[in-house]
Design a protein around this motif. Structure first.
Motif, mmCIF file in Angstrom:
data_model
loop_
_atom_site.group_PDB
_atom_site.id
_atom_site.type_symbol
_atom_site.label_atom_id
_atom_site.label_comp_id
_atom_site.label_asym_id
_atom_site.label_seq_id
_atom_site.Cartn_x
_atom_site.Cartn_y
_atom_site.Cartn_z
ATOM 1 N N THR A 148 51.273 47.898 44.362
ATOM 2 C CA THR A 148 51.592 48.102 42.697
ATOM 3 C C THR A 148 52.688 48.939 42.580
ATOM 4 N N ILE A 149 53.583 48.470 42.030
ATOM 5 C CA ILE A 149 54.857 49.377 42.020
ATOM 6 C C ILE A 149 54.938 49.884 40.723
ATOM 7 N N ILE A 150 54.419 49.397 39.388
ATOM 8 C CA ILE A 150 54.330 50.049 38.280
ATOM 9 C C ILE A 150 53.455 51.267 38.311
ATOM 10 N N ILE A 151 53.782 52.352 38.067
ATOM 11 C CA ILE A 151 52.968 53.777 38.336
ATOM 12 C C ILE A 151 51.763 53.602 37.574
ATOM 13 N N GLY A 152 50.486 53.478 37.939
ATOM 14 C CA GLY A 152 49.386 53.669 37.346
ATOM 15 C C GLY A 152 48.643 52.302 37.056
ATOM 16 N N ALA A 153 49.471 51.340 37.039
ATOM 17 C CA ALA A 153 48.880 50.174 36.409
ATOM 18 C C ALA A 153 47.759 49.655 37.319
ATOM 19 N N GLN A 154 47.587 50.129 38.422
ATOM 20 C CA GLN A 154 46.499 49.539 39.244
ATOM 21 C C GLN A 154 45.034 50.334 38.876
ATOM 22 N N ALA A 155 44.988 51.407 38.123
ATOM 23 C CA ALA A 155 44.007 51.785 37.724
ATOM 24 C C ALA A 155 43.362 50.890 36.801
ATOM 25 N N LEU A 156 44.071 50.296 35.882
ATOM 26 C CA LEU A 156 43.496 49.303 34.909
ATOM 27 C C LEU A 156 43.042 48.177 35.676
ATOM 28 N N HIS A 157 43.623 47.539 36.620
ATOM 29 C CA HIS A 157 43.481 46.587 37.320
ATOM 30 C C HIS A 157 41.903 46.660 37.969
ATOM 31 N N ALA A 158 41.852 47.916 38.436
ATOM 32 C CA ALA A 158 40.538 48.353 39.236
ATOM 33 C C ALA A 158 39.539 48.415 38.180
ATOM 34 N N THR A 159 39.494 48.977 37.072
ATOM 35 C CA THR A 159 38.614 48.918 36.028
ATOM 36 C C THR A 159 38.248 47.705 35.663
ATOM 37 N N GLY A 160 39.229 46.805 35.178
ATOM 38 C CA GLY A 160 38.827 45.472 35.040
ATOM 39 C C GLY A 160 38.017 44.595 35.881
ATOM 40 N N TYR A 161 38.764 44.689 37.259
ATOM 41 C CA TYR A 161 37.705 43.760 38.054
ATOM 42 C C TYR A 161 36.488 44.486 38.182
ATOM 43 N N ALA A 162 36.422 45.846 38.102
ATOM 44 C CA ALA A 162 34.901 46.383 38.063
ATOM 45 C C ALA A 162 34.105 45.939 36.955
ATOM 46 N N MET A 163 34.462 46.003 35.798
ATOM 47 C CA MET A 163 33.898 45.388 34.582
ATOM 48 C C MET A 163 33.280 43.914 34.923
ATOM 49 N N GLY A 164 34.311 43.197 35.637
ATOM 50 C CA GLY A 164 34.034 41.722 36.023
ATOM 51 C C GLY A 164 32.747 41.602 37.104
ATOM 52 N N ILE A 165 32.665 42.289 38.182
ATOM 53 C CA ILE A 165 31.885 42.188 39.046
ATOM 54 C C ILE A 165 30.604 42.726 38.247
ATOM 55 N N GLN A 166 30.520 43.726 37.642
ATOM 56 C CA GLN A 166 29.164 44.163 36.614
ATOM 57 C C GLN A 166 28.920 43.066 35.934
ATOM 58 N N ARG A 167 29.482 42.249 35.450
ATOM 59 C CA ARG A 167 29.288 40.975 34.464
ATOM 60 C C ARG A 167 28.605 39.867 35.483
ATOM 61 N N ASP A 168 29.290 40.042 36.723
ATOM 62 C CA ASP A 168 28.766 38.908 37.643
ATOM 63 C C ASP A 168 27.217 39.213 38.205
ATOM 64 N N GLY A 169 26.668 40.114 37.843
ATOM 65 C CA GLY A 169 25.601 40.764 38.313
ATOM 66 C C GLY A 169 25.716 41.182 39.753
ATOM 67 N N ALA A 170 26.640 41.726 40.271
ATOM 68 C CA ALA A 170 26.978 42.346 41.372
ATOM 69 C C ALA A 170 26.883 43.942 41.633
#
Length: 386
Positions: A148-170
């Motif tokens: 990720t070249i855009i500074i800091g954007a990956q922190a949101l990606h990591a959080t969104g993905y984490a919320m997804g696996i949370q809802r997937d029951g993982a």
């Protein structure tokens, strides 16, 4: 409201947090001193096998070779740019090896050591910096997102993905083969970005299984850390409602132990953690940067004494865990890796100019198709020209 002078701590802040210290302060988690002496920590202490420590050492040596070779390739015009990780090998290998296969990592553009831990062929990294692709690895296969070249954007990606696996029951099932977490890497400069702070808010609000891993290498390009925060970065986590910890980022043992604990906490459903890996960028921000213009050579020399590879080697030699046969074989392996990178980068195929239109939409809209056809016609006009 108390006025706090520029560049100083107000008395209220100093009383609460204490002064910032150049060595990371007494709160620094450390298991291996710069001299290679084993220490212990009440909360994060753990035992390491000889095989594990030799593995850390090998990882760091080969990662450094990838970095130095890539820097040389850029200087020879084979890469457009390169982001160095020199001095940050322990932070990346320690955290990268703490990941389980089902965990997902979201890097910046400097996580070459984490990429190594996730099994990426380093030639795929060179393809990105050579400009022949836009990251050729499959994130679903490696559980390692594109740089990720855009500074800091990956922190949101990591959080969104984490919320997804949370809802997937993982998360929080108690099954070590299923429970997963994400880790988002960023630097001290990125901690000043809105995206990172918004990610903190979402992670705290939804108790997301994410570890925020900040490599505080003291410099946001040419801006020193002291201009970015009045308090140690790890203490910012408290304001968002989750724990933070500062670890010696040049200590691969401590980094592994702290990251493993934070990831396990996330997998169990206890929410996010901020890790501040206190380290130093020994090289330039990228190969377009000249760090001699904004930092003192004395600081660099000071940090050379804290070299992450040298301290592990000192420990291994002192305890008879490696010998000349091991180091000679590793030198040969590093040389072979360097040779493969030098030869391989020149064999990376240039993309078709029309490929820029691929993978933009699932179905190419008429206006974009028209642009593609026009560009193709333009390119065809040069065929046969001398």
């Amino acid at each position: 409201m108390t006025h706090v002078p520029d560049g100083e701590f107000g008395p209220d802040l100093a009383e609460v947090f204490g002064p910032q210290q150049s060595d990371g302060g007494p709160e620094l988690v450390q298991l291996l001193t710069p001299e290679g002496e084993r220490t212990h920590h009440a909360e994060f202490d753990m035992d390491f096998s000889a095989e594990q420590l030799r593995g850390f050492y090998r990882d760091m040596v080969l990662t450094r070779r990838i970095d130095t070779e890539s820097t040389a390739l850029q200087r020879h015009g084979e890469l457009g740019i390169w982001a160095q990780l020199l001095g940050q090998e322990a932070a990346q290998i320690g955290s990268g090896r703490a990941l389980r296969p089902q965990d997902f990592a979201f890097p910046t553009y400097r996580e070459h050591g984490v990429a190594w831990c996730r099994g990426l062929d380093p030639l795929k990294l060179l393809g990105l910096f050579r400009g022949v692709d836009q990251s050729s690895w499959d994130p679903a296969e490696t559980n390692f997102a594109p740089y990720t070249i855009i500074i800091g954007a990956q922190a949101l990606h990591a959080t969104g993905y984490a919320m997804g696996i949370q809802r997937d029951g993982a998360v929080g099932t108690g099954d070590p083969e299923r429970d997963a977490a994400t880790i988002g890497y960023f630097g001290d400069g990125a901690s000043s970005q809105g995206d990172v702070n918004e990610a903190f808010i979402f992670a705290a609000s939804y108790n997301a299984p994410v570890v925020f891993f900040c490599q505080n290498n003291q410099w946001a390009i040419s801006e020193p850390f002291e201009r970015q925060s009045r308090i140690p970065l790890y203490q910012r986590a408290l304001g968002f409602g989750f724990p933070g910890v500062r670890v010696d980022g040049n200590d691969v043992m401590a980094t592994y132990a702290v990251t493993q604990a934070a990831l396990q906490r996330a997998r169990e459903g206890s929410g996010p953690t901020l890790i501040e890996a206190y380290t130093y960028r020994m090289g330039a921000h990228t190969t377009t940067d000249d760090p001699t213009r904004y930092r003192l050579s004395d600081d660099v020399e000071n940090w050379k004494l804290k070299d992450p590879i040298a301290r592990v080697e000192a420990y291994l030699r002192r305890n008879g865990l490696i010998d000349e046969q091991f180091t000679d074989a590793l030198t040969v392996e590093a040389d072979q890796l360097g040779e493969r990178l030098r030869a391989g980068v020149k064999e990376l195929a240039d993309p078709s100019p029309l490929s820029v239109f691929d993978h933009v939409y699932a179905e190419l809209p008429p206006e974009l198709a028209e642009q593609r056809d026009g560009y193709a016609e333009y390119l065809a006009s040069f065929e046969g020209a001398h």
